[in-house]
Design an enzyme around this catalytic site. Sequence first.
Site, short mmCIF file in Angstrom:
data_model
loop_
_atom_site.label_atom_id
_atom_site.label_comp_id
_atom_site.label_asym_id
_atom_site.label_seq_id
_atom_site.Cartn_x
_atom_site.Cartn_y
_atom_site.Cartn_z
N SER A 58 0.82 -1.21 0.00
CA SER A 58 0.00 0.00 0.00
C SER A 58 0.86 1.26 0.00
O SER A 58 0.34 2.34 -0.20
CB SER A 58 -0.96 0.01 1.19
OG SER A 58 -0.29 -0.35 2.36
N ASN A 99 -4.78 6.68 -1.08
CA ASN A 99 -3.97 7.09 0.08
C ASN A 99 -3.27 8.43 -0.13
O ASN A 99 -2.72 8.99 0.80
CB ASN A 99 -2.96 6.00 0.44
CG ASN A 99 -3.63 4.87 1.21
OD1 ASN A 99 -4.69 5.06 1.80
ND2 ASN A 99 -3.02 3.71 1.18
N GLU A 142 -6.82 -0.94 -6.77
CA GLU A 142 -5.93 -0.11 -7.59
C GLU A 142 -4.93 -1.02 -8.31
O GLU A 142 -4.31 -1.87 -7.68
CB GLU A 142 -5.17 0.89 -6.70
CG GLU A 142 -6.08 1.94 -6.08
CD GLU A 142 -5.36 2.91 -5.14
OE1 GLU A 142 -5.82 4.04 -4.99
OE2 GLU A 142 -4.32 2.52 -4.55
N HIS A 167 -3.59 -3.52 -5.60
CA HIS A 167 -3.80 -3.01 -4.25
C HIS A 167 -5.26 -3.13 -3.82
O HIS A 167 -6.12 -2.35 -4.26
CB HIS A 167 -3.33 -1.54 -4.18
CG HIS A 167 -3.44 -0.93 -2.83
ND1 HIS A 167 -3.78 0.37 -2.61
CD2 HIS A 167 -3.26 -1.46 -1.59
CE1 HIS A 167 -3.81 0.63 -1.32
NE2 HIS A 167 -3.50 -0.48 -0.68
P1 NAI Z 1 -0.57 -8.91 8.34
O1 NAI Z 1 0.49 -8.58 9.31
O2 NAI Z 1 -1.96 -9.12 8.80
O3 NAI Z 1 -0.14 -10.22 7.52
C1 NAI Z 1 1.13 -10.42 6.96
C2 NAI Z 1 1.41 -11.91 6.96
O4 NAI Z 1 2.60 -12.12 6.21
C3 NAI Z 1 1.68 -12.48 8.37
O5 NAI Z 1 0.85 -13.58 8.58
C4 NAI Z 1 3.15 -12.87 8.34
O6 NAI Z 1 3.41 -14.04 9.09
C5 NAI Z 1 3.39 -13.10 6.88
N1 NAI Z 1 4.76 -12.90 6.45
C6 NAI Z 1 5.61 -11.93 6.81
N2 NAI Z 1 6.77 -12.06 6.16
C7 NAI Z 1 6.65 -13.15 5.37
C8 NAI Z 1 7.49 -13.75 4.42
N3 NAI Z 1 8.71 -13.28 4.17
N4 NAI Z 1 7.03 -14.84 3.75
C9 NAI Z 1 5.79 -15.31 4.00
N5 NAI Z 1 4.94 -14.76 4.87
C10 NAI Z 1 5.36 -13.68 5.54
O7 NAI Z 1 -0.49 -7.76 7.23
P2 NAI Z 1 -1.65 -7.26 6.25
O8 NAI Z 1 -2.39 -6.16 6.89
O9 NAI Z 1 -2.38 -8.42 5.70
O10 NAI Z 1 -0.76 -6.58 5.09
C11 NAI Z 1 -0.09 -7.33 4.13
C12 NAI Z 1 0.31 -6.43 2.97
O11 NAI Z 1 -0.86 -5.79 2.42
C13 NAI Z 1 1.26 -5.30 3.34
O12 NAI Z 1 2.12 -5.06 2.23
C14 NAI Z 1 0.32 -4.14 3.55
O13 NAI Z 1 0.94 -2.89 3.38
C15 NAI Z 1 -0.71 -4.38 2.48
N6 NAI Z 1 -2.02 -3.78 2.69
C16 NAI Z 1 -2.58 -3.76 3.94
C17 NAI Z 1 -3.83 -3.18 4.14
C18 NAI Z 1 -4.44 -3.15 5.50
O14 NAI Z 1 -5.32 -2.30 5.72
N7 NAI Z 1 -4.07 -4.00 6.41
C19 NAI Z 1 -4.57 -2.58 3.00
C20 NAI Z 1 -3.94 -2.74 1.73
C21 NAI Z 1 -2.69 -3.30 1.61
#
Ligand code: NAI
Length: 385
Positions: free
Chosen positions: A117, A188, A150, A138
Amino acid sequence: MEIIGIIGAGAMGSGIAQIAAANGHRVLLYDAKPSALTNAEKKLEQTLEKLVAKDKLTESGALALAGRIQYTEQLSDFRECTAVIEAIVEAVEPKRQVFNDMEAIVGPDTLLATNTSSLSVTLISAGVQDPERVLGIHFFNPAPLMRLVEIIPALQTAPATVARARKLIDSWGKTTVLAKDTPGFIVNRVARPFYGEALRIFEEGIADAATIDWAMRALGGFRMGPFELMDFIGNDVNYAVTESVFQAFYYDPRYKPAFTQKRLVDARFLGRKTGRGHYDYREGAVPPEPVKDEKQGREILDRILAMLINEAADALYLNIASRDDLELAMTQGVNYPKGLLAWADEIGLQNVVDQLDRLYAEYHEDRYRCSRLLRVMARERKVFY
Ligand code: NAI
C-alpha cells in the site's frame, strides 16, 4: 481458469484468498508462520458460517469454496500457480525475496503481484529477473467487502500484464482503477487532507473533533467524520500511512503529519481497538457533543473539501490517474458521497480556487498552494464534467 497463489495469510492475504476461491479459482495460501495459516483457516470457517446463516451462501457453496483453498507450508506447491499475489510484511527486501523465490518455482507466464500500500512497485520489481510480469494489485481492507482495487504498473511492467491483471480482478466483481506508481497511489494520496486538514483545524482550536466530524457528516454527507474514521482505522495505521506518504513526497508540507495524532500513537490511544483515541470508547464514557453551528460547520467543510479537491485536481494534472478513475477511487475506495472533481464543478472551480487562495494569503504556507490545473480551468471557465 487461473490458479491463484497467495503469499502472506494475514488480514489481506486471507481476504484475497476468500475472494479468489469465491470466484471459482483454486487457491494456494502460504505463510512463513504456520500459526497464521491455522488462524486464516479458522477465520474463513467463521466467515463462511456467517454468510450461510445470512443466506448469502449455501452450505454446499461454502464447503466448495473452502475446499478450493489449500493451506501450505511449502512454497514449492506454487509451481502450478498462474498468478501469485504477495501480501506479506510491508518492506521491500522480503517482498523482493518472495518474488525471487517465485521465479525459481513458477512458469515464465505466471503473473506476479504485490499488494503493497505504500512501497514503490518499481523498486520491488527491480529485484526480479523478469519485471515485465510484475505489478501492484492493491486491495483495500477488508478485501472481500471493498469494491475498489488499484492496479499499479511499475515502470518495467508489460502492458499485457496490466491488461491480464485488470481482466482477472474485474472478473471478481471488483472495480479496478489504474494508478501511476507514485506515493499513496490514488486513495492514500488524495484522502490525506481529510485527516490532515481536520487535524490542523483542531490544533488551531477552531473547532473540536466532535464538531468537525459533525460538519463533515451532516453538512458534507461523508459517512464518517475524520476523527471517528481515524479511530476506526487505528491511529497507528493512519499515522504510518501519512508519515510514509510525507517522506516519499520529499517532505512536501501538504502531507505533513500532525503531532496530535503522533501523541495518540505514543500513548497507544489507537482508537476503537484500544478503547481510546480521539474519542473515549471505554464503558461509561460520555461522547462529546458537537457545536451544531451551521455557519461554522460550512467553513470547516469548505476548507477540508477545497484541500481534497486540490489534491484530486493535482493528481489529474500530474497524470496519476484518469478523471473517471480518480472519481471511482474516492467514491468506492473510501465511500465519499461524490467524486471530488464532480463536486468541484458543483461548487464552482473559481470558488474552490478563491478558498485556497484565501488560506494561502492567511498562512503563507506552501501547503495551501492551489493546483495549476484548478487555477487554469477556473480562469478558462472550464469544468471537469
Ligand atoms: P498482516 O500482518 O496481517 O499479515 C502479513 C502476513 O505475512 C503475516 O501472517 C506474516 O506471518 C506473513 N509474512 C511476513 N513475512 C513473510 C514472508 N517473508 N514470507 C511469507 N509470509 C510472511 O499484514 P496485512 O495487513 O495483511 O498486510 C499485508 C500487505 O498488504 C502489506 O504489504 C500491507 O501494506 C498491504 N495492505 C494492507 C492493508 C491493511 O489495511 N491491512 C490494506 C492494503 C494493503
